[in-house]
Design a protein around this motif. Sequence first.
Motif, mmCIF file in Angstrom:
data_model
loop_
_atom_site.group_PDB
_atom_site.id
_atom_site.type_symbol
_atom_site.label_atom_id
_atom_site.label_comp_id
_atom_site.label_asym_id
_atom_site.label_seq_id
_atom_site.Cartn_x
_atom_site.Cartn_y
_atom_site.Cartn_z
ATOM 1 N N ARG A 83 8.460 7.225 2.411
ATOM 2 C CA ARG A 83 10.305 6.406 2.479
ATOM 3 C C ARG A 83 9.529 4.814 2.773
ATOM 4 N NH1 ARG A 83 15.183 7.175 4.771
ATOM 5 N NH2 ARG A 83 14.772 8.591 5.244
ATOM 6 N N ARG A 84 7.580 4.787 3.281
ATOM 7 C CA ARG A 84 7.261 3.475 3.888
ATOM 8 C C ARG A 84 7.456 2.753 2.623
ATOM 9 N NH1 ARG A 84 1.704 3.349 6.865
ATOM 10 N NH2 ARG A 84 3.602 4.666 9.004
ATOM 11 N N TRP A 86 10.980 1.416 1.577
ATOM 12 C CA TRP A 86 11.036 0.382 2.283
ATOM 13 C C TRP A 86 9.858 -0.999 2.263
ATOM 14 C CZ3 TRP A 86 15.399 -0.072 5.178
ATOM 15 C CH2 TRP A 86 14.948 -1.316 6.434
ATOM 16 N N THR A 87 9.102 -0.723 1.757
ATOM 17 C CA THR A 87 7.715 -2.072 1.480
ATOM 18 C C THR A 87 8.815 -2.518 -0.407
ATOM 19 O OG1 THR A 87 6.184 -0.784 2.062
ATOM 20 C CG2 THR A 87 5.994 -2.843 0.985
ATOM 21 N N LEU A 131 12.046 -2.061 -1.605
ATOM 22 C CA LEU A 131 13.148 -2.617 -1.639
ATOM 23 C C LEU A 131 13.260 -4.527 -0.654
ATOM 24 C CD1 LEU A 131 15.532 -0.422 0.275
ATOM 25 C CD2 LEU A 131 15.505 -1.095 -2.274
ATOM 26 N N GLU A 132 12.094 -4.645 0.131
ATOM 27 C CA GLU A 132 11.741 -5.648 1.021
ATOM 28 C C GLU A 132 11.499 -7.021 -0.138
ATOM 29 O OE1 GLU A 132 9.374 -4.734 4.336
ATOM 30 O OE2 GLU A 132 11.027 -4.849 5.897
ATOM 31 N N LEU A 157 12.093 10.575 0.234
ATOM 32 C CA LEU A 157 11.897 10.441 1.444
ATOM 33 C C LEU A 157 11.521 11.415 2.185
ATOM 34 C CD1 LEU A 157 15.130 8.340 1.455
ATOM 35 C CD2 LEU A 157 12.954 7.783 0.481
ATOM 36 N N PRO A 167 17.696 -5.018 3.720
ATOM 37 C CA PRO A 167 17.440 -3.182 3.258
ATOM 38 C C PRO A 167 17.929 -2.425 3.750
ATOM 39 C CG PRO A 167 15.905 -5.152 3.468
ATOM 40 C CD PRO A 167 16.453 -5.893 3.860
ATOM 41 N N ARG A 168 18.009 -2.412 5.126
ATOM 42 C CA ARG A 168 18.418 -1.135 6.376
ATOM 43 C C ARG A 168 20.446 -1.072 5.507
ATOM 44 N NH1 ARG A 168 17.782 -5.280 11.010
ATOM 45 N NH2 ARG A 168 20.134 -5.970 11.386
ATOM 46 N N LEU A 203 20.521 0.543 2.681
ATOM 47 C CA LEU A 203 19.776 2.172 2.756
ATOM 48 C C LEU A 203 21.057 2.727 3.702
ATOM 49 C CD1 LEU A 203 17.851 4.187 2.388
ATOM 50 C CD2 LEU A 203 17.207 3.678 4.530
#
Length: 225
Positions: free
Chosen positions: A64-65, A68-69, A71-72, A127, A183-184, A187
């Motif tokens: 998941r980390r 997230w990276t 996506l950002e 995830l 990004p959130r 998701l």
Amino acid sequence: MCHLSSYLAAAGGVLAGLAVAAALLSRQRQVLHQQRQALAARDRDRSHWRRLATHNDTTGLPNRRALWTHLEATFSLGEPLGLVLIDLDRFKLVNDTYGHEHGNDLLHEVGRRLRALGPQVALAAHLAGDEFSLVVHGDDGEVEAAAEAAHGRISTLPYEIAGRQVVVTASVGYALAEPDMLPRDLLQAADQAMYLAKRKRCGIRAHDPDHATPPGVVVRYRDLR
């Protein structure tokens, strides 16, 4: 004779000096070799811990980390982007029936199938538990195609579990990044679509912007499943 003795003594001194120098050089080489080995081991340890921080240890996929990276970083480019979320159906039954070790083998095989989906999938991630995701760099057609491919790879080909051929299905939801999204938000949109796919047992579900969660409201749809 006296001169010969002097020469021999001098030669002996030179040889002794060379022997000492050779021993020192050998020792220096040993120390350098040990230092290089220690540095290499330290680098391997650092690489190992970095991988543990960004990858799932069951499947070897990014976690998941890492998602997230990614996506950002992709959001900052402003390119077409979609997110696919995948949840295995009745995975708990597999664990209860065959044991957690075979359950982990199943997750590993799912990860392998997702990793091989093709170039349109920029990142396949695990995830947590039985939940996976795909980041797709492309338009709505490419995101939909990736979602359908993932569903097909997981749900139509059986898995060998404890010597048996077992069919496992998945619920898949996907969403496209909109200009005003973070990004959130993406998701959550994909999570909502996956929740509806599971609740309605329809296999694949696209996020419907007309039924999106109001801005500022955070709902963990995964908690409802």
